[in-house]
Write a protein that holds these residues in place. Structure first.
Motif, mmCIF file in Angstrom:
data_model
loop_
_atom_site.group_PDB
_atom_site.id
_atom_site.type_symbol
_atom_site.label_atom_id
_atom_site.label_comp_id
_atom_site.label_asym_id
_atom_site.label_seq_id
_atom_site.Cartn_x
_atom_site.Cartn_y
_atom_site.Cartn_z
ATOM 1 N N LEU A 182 -8.952 0.208 8.863
ATOM 2 C CA LEU A 182 -9.124 0.500 7.441
ATOM 3 C C LEU A 182 -9.319 -0.806 6.683
ATOM 4 O O LEU A 182 -8.548 -1.765 6.834
ATOM 5 C CB LEU A 182 -7.899 1.243 6.902
ATOM 6 N N GLU A 240 -11.739 2.096 3.369
ATOM 7 C CA GLU A 240 -12.865 2.607 4.154
ATOM 8 C C GLU A 240 -12.569 2.446 5.640
ATOM 9 O O GLU A 240 -11.935 1.493 6.060
ATOM 10 C CB GLU A 240 -14.143 1.846 3.800
ATOM 11 N N LEU A 241 -13.053 3.397 6.422
ATOM 12 C CA LEU A 241 -12.806 3.430 7.860
ATOM 13 C C LEU A 241 -13.937 2.736 8.594
ATOM 14 O O LEU A 241 -15.111 3.092 8.409
ATOM 15 C CB LEU A 241 -12.667 4.882 8.351
ATOM 16 N N ASP A 243 -4.253 0.830 11.322
ATOM 17 C CA ASP A 243 -4.409 0.164 10.028
ATOM 18 C C ASP A 243 -5.526 -0.872 10.056
ATOM 19 O O ASP A 243 -6.179 -1.137 9.039
ATOM 20 C CB ASP A 243 -3.089 -0.523 9.632
#
Length: 924
Positions: free
Chosen positions: A53, A57-58, A50
């Protein structure tokens, strides 16, 4: 103190002797520490994704670092678990394991000594290699290491080299150390009696006979209805490749076309054979001139010229050398018992040619299947379906397909043109499994088409080259064979009742089909009255798939094909009145080895029987007060037959083998065999002794057996039968022949004959063959009266039984006396067994006159029994030509009317019995 001793003892048993040094003070503390290590190894830290993120967006950088941390944690846990396993496992090293007894001490010392020797050898080889390299560098010359010889050579390196069979399945390799399995070995082991594992035949594990009763069924299937099939992949194949003129010279040196007049060779009318449209079957000879001896019957097949070669030959002679269109290929098929002898003879003939002819061993590359019977053609046409070959023209393929399909209603291959063959590529028959019965049309148009094909034989005009002569084509067909699992997968995807669609990757099996007149391979092929046979040549690994489909084909006449073994091969040949190689040719090296092997087998069977239930050869009662079997009862005693006749007639006959255990396999020669001396350690041997099995496969040529007898050629025998009188018209001796071949044939020639009983009785193997008495005219007249009486009784009807025959003809023929009627009635009422076991009656009216003496012994029976086709006893044997024609040096011979046929009469007596039977013989 007392409480800590059990804990220490427990730790010592649990962790070894070294565990007590660093053992914890209490058991509870040790268990807690162990539990902590286990939990730490099982709990691997992870990090949630988590944090990588952000607003959906990663963050790639954070995500990769998190995964890197998890991977390191996993590796640390694995390392801890590995350390834990090593820590808890007690370690035992070789230093702490000391020998406890003498055997362990010896084993340890031997291991140390072998280790030291291995280290010295390694160091010596390393120092020698460095020294050799230094010497080569100093001299400036470098010698290459000799190449290792491959066990299984390739096509280019297999010339003039004997190859070994490669087992199809690796797990069965140990079972084939000293023998080779046929491609259908697994099929046969479940349905037939095989050769003993420690006693193979010709280095093969062969089926001897089916497990079920098959004597009558084999006769019906081979003559009346059905078919019989044999896996004859044990037949050896030799390949020749080179210029045509060189190959022809090799064949001439081997005696091809030299033994029989007009049956083969290199004449103008044999053009079809040299073009590859016919096959040739005949004898090969060992030696030249007057000393030539028969070696073995062979089948020679030429490869058909390519279309380019035919055009160049038609345009004119080519100037090409050893390479190019002038190169031809030839296959020679021979029995495995004579393969090694023919192999070395072929090598010697090929090396004398220029340019040299390449010789290849194709035994384990080409297999074969023999089929005979009325339903043989139907089964083969349904199993082998031609497919288009990219290397052949369309007209050649279409002509072959039409001709092969038109033969589906043919019942006898003997009706085809002599020695025809067909070559094409067939599809995998497993793709059309289960096979379906062909619809045989009986319309007049179909019969007319078949007659037209038999009369014209269209393949003579458009026969193309077959891929079986090409090694690349054979290997491609074997490698392209799909597994049975893949075939089942394709069949499962097809609708019910349909066959899988052909694919471009499906194999094309090259086959050559030969139509022969008889199953026996010998000089008399085509003279019998058999059904003929089909011989299918195909790659070794393709025999199994074709065999499985062929044996499951449902014949239109009902049932399937019958399985045949080695005994069925002999039976079919014998019923056709033809000899079987090598058993019926004792004058050859292969035939003599077979005779010695059978002698040992029959003697062992005789010795296994109790004394009260076996024949005592020394007590066999012959007529005239004579006792004792002539020679050895379990053998065809050819050595005794070759001895000169006794000087004084009527001398006391030798009483046979008083103690047969004192002689060795019947190799003693002479009427008075030498006894084994108790002081001598070894039994007497003979120059005729040979190994009980065939020659071993070795690189050196075997020493040929110089037997004192041989089989003369067909023209010589025909000339002697035509010119030499069977018995002179006067008591004087006939004119002595001057031709060395004729003199040698009369002195030491063995002739293969077939005979049939004039009346009742049968003859089995090792039966004695006598000519009519030559010294006792009264006894000779008794045998002639027996024949004359039989003619009178059977003048009107030859198909009635003995009882009906005697009753009918006695009433119609007044010339038959009352004594002859009583004797005929007694013969019809007495069972055959009682008549044979009874005493011999001497008299003019007796149906069993006394058998002649040894001076009238002319030969032995090699195969014989009751023939279901003839309805009487028949057999095949060999006789000494000089004695059979009466040219054996005796001067007291009776005069015989020329053309009376008495010279073709003989007396056959089974070994161990005192009753002889009258028979007629003829040369085959």
């Amino acid at each position: 103190m007392t409480a800590s001793l059990p804990a220490k003892a427990e730790l010592k048993r649990k962790h070894g002797t070294n565990a007590t040094v660093n053992a914890p003070s209490t058991t509870a503390a040790h268990r807690a520490r162990k539990r902590a290590r286990t939990q730490d190894a099982r709990q691997i830290a992870v990090q949630m994704s988590d944090k990588a993120l952000k607003d959906g967006e990663l963050d790639v950088d954070k995500f990769l670092r998190a995964r890197e941390w998890e991977i390191r944690a996993l590796e640390a846990g694995m390392k801890g678990a590995k350390w834990k396993a090593q820590d808890n496992t007690p370690t035992v090293t070789a230093k702490t394991r000391k020998p406890r007894n003498t055997r362990d001490h010896l084993r340890l010392d031997t291991a140390k000594r072998l280790g030291r020797l291995a280290a010295k050898a390694k160091a010596r080889g390393k120092n020698g290699g460095e020294r050799r390299a230094a010497d080569q560098a100093a001299s400036g010359k470098i010698s290459a290491r000799p190449a290792k010889t491959k066990k299984h050579a390739t096509a280019s390196a297999s010339a003039s080299v004997l190859l070994d069979a490669v087992p199809l399945v690796a797990k069965y390799r140990k079972r084939q150390m000293h023998k080779t399995w046929l491609p259908t070995h697994i099929y046969h082991t479940k349905r037939a009696h095989m050769t003993p594992p420690r006693d193979p035949l010709w280095r093969f594990a062969l089926p001897l006979t089916p497990t079920e009763k098959s004597y009558r069924s084999t006769h019906r299937a081979s003559h009346l209805r059905g078919a019989v099939a044999w896996d004859t992949s044990y037949m050896a194949t030799i390949g020749l490749m080179g210029r045509q003129d060189s190959i022809e010279q090799v064949l001439k040196l081997l005696g091809v076309g030299r033994e029989d007049e007009g049956q083969g060779g290199f004449k103008t009318r044999d053009r079809k054979w040299r073009e590859g449209r016919r096959s040739w079957t005949g004898w090969t000879l060992d030696g030249d001139g007057d000393t030539a001896r028969k070696m073995a019957p062979v089948t020679v097949i030429w490869c058909v010229r390519q279309k380019r070669q035919r055009e160049e030959k038609r345009d004119g002679p080519t100037t090409s050398t050893d390479s190019g269109p002038s190169r031809r290929k030839v296959m020679i098929r021979v029995h495995p018992s004579a393969f090694l002898q023919l192999w070395h003879a072929t090598l010697g003939a090929a090396k004398r040619q220029h340019p040299i002819v390449q010789v290849e061993d194709l035994r384990f590359e080409i297999g074969s299947i023999d089929v005979t019977g009325p339903g043989a053609t139907e089964a083969l046409v349904a199993t082998l379906r031609p497919v288009s070959d990219p290397g052949r023209e369309d007209d050649e393929v279409s002509t072959t397909e039409e001709t092969w399909a038109a033969l589906n209603s043919l019942t006898s291959p003997a009706s085809l043109p002599r020695d025809v063959l067909l070559g094409f590529a067939a599809s995998d028959p497993r793709l059309r499994h289960p096979p379906r019965t062909l619809r045989l049309s009986t319309a007049a148009e179909t019969e007319h088409t078949l007659l037209e094909v038999l009369a014209t034989w269209p393949p003579d005009q458009s026969q193309g080259a077959c891929g079986l002569f090409d090694r690349n084509a054979r290997l491609h067909a074997c490698r392209a064979l799909p597994s049975q699992k893949s075939i089942h997968r394709r069949q499962a995807q097809t609708p019910p009742g349909a066959y899988p669609d052909p694919l471009p990757s499906d194999p094309q099996i090259p086959v050559v089909i030969l139509a022969l007149r008889s199953l026996a391979s010998g000089p008399s092929v085509g003279q019998g009255h058999g059904q003929g046979q089909w011989t299918v040549l195909l790659p070794w690994r393709c025999v199994g798939p074709v065999w499985s489909s062929l044996m499951h084909y449902p014949l239109s006449s009902g049932g399937t094909l019958r399985l045949g073994g080695l005994r069925e091969t002999q039976q079919v040949a014998w019923e056709a009145g033809l000899p079987w190689f090598p058993g019926d040719f004792p004058g050859t090296s292969a035939g003599w080895a077979w005779e010695l092997r059978e002698r040992a087998r029959r003697r062992a069977a005789w010795e296994r029987r109790p004394k009260g239930k076996r024949v005592e050869w020394a007590s066999v009662a012959l007529a005239g007060g004579r006792r004792g079997e002539s020679g050895q009862g379990w053998a065809c005693d050819w050595e005794r037959l070759m001895q000169p006749l006794p000087k004084a007639a009527g001398a006391e006959q030798h009483t046979g083998n008083d103690d047969p255990r004192e002689e060795r396999h019947g190799a003693l020669i002479g009427p008075n065999p030498a006894r084994r001396s108790k002081s001598a350690g070894a039994p007497p041997t003979s120059s005729l002794e040979a190994p009980q099995s065939s020659f071993p496969l070795q690189a050196e040529p075997p020493t040929p057996l110089r037997l004192p007898f041989h089989h003369p050629s067909g023209p010589v025998v025909a000339h002697l039968l035509r010119t030499t009188p069977t018995a002179p018209t006067a008591p004087t001796a006939p004119s002595t022949p001057t031709d060395p071949l004729h003199v040698r044939a009369l002195a030491h020639g063995l002739v293969t004959i077939k005979f049939s009983m004039v009346d009742r009785g049968t003859a089995t193997t090792c039966a004695r063959i006598y000519r009519l008495p030559s010294s006792d005219l009264t006894l000779r007249q008794q045998w002639l009266d027996l024949l004359r009486r039989r003619r009178q009784l059977g003048r009107q009807s030859g198909r009635s039984t003995h009882r009906d025959d005697a009753r009918d003809h006695d009433e119609q023929d007044p010339s038959v006396s009352r004594a002859m009627r009583r004797q005929a009635l007694a013969d019809s009422l007495l069972p055959n067994e009682l008549a044979e076991e009874g005493t011999t009656c001497v008299g003019t009216d007796s149906s069993h006159p006394p058998v002649p003496d040894d001076e009238d012994l002319i030969g032995f029976v090699t195969t014989g029994d009751f023939s279901l086709g003839e309805g009487k006893g028949t057999g095949v044997g060999s006789v000494l030509l000089g004695r059979a024609l009466g040219d054996d040096g005796s001067t007291s011979r009776p005069s015989v009317k020329r053309g009376s046929g008495e010279g073709r009469l003989c007396i056959v007596r089974d070994a161990g019995k005192g009753i002889g039977r009258l028979a007629r013989w003829e040369v085959v």
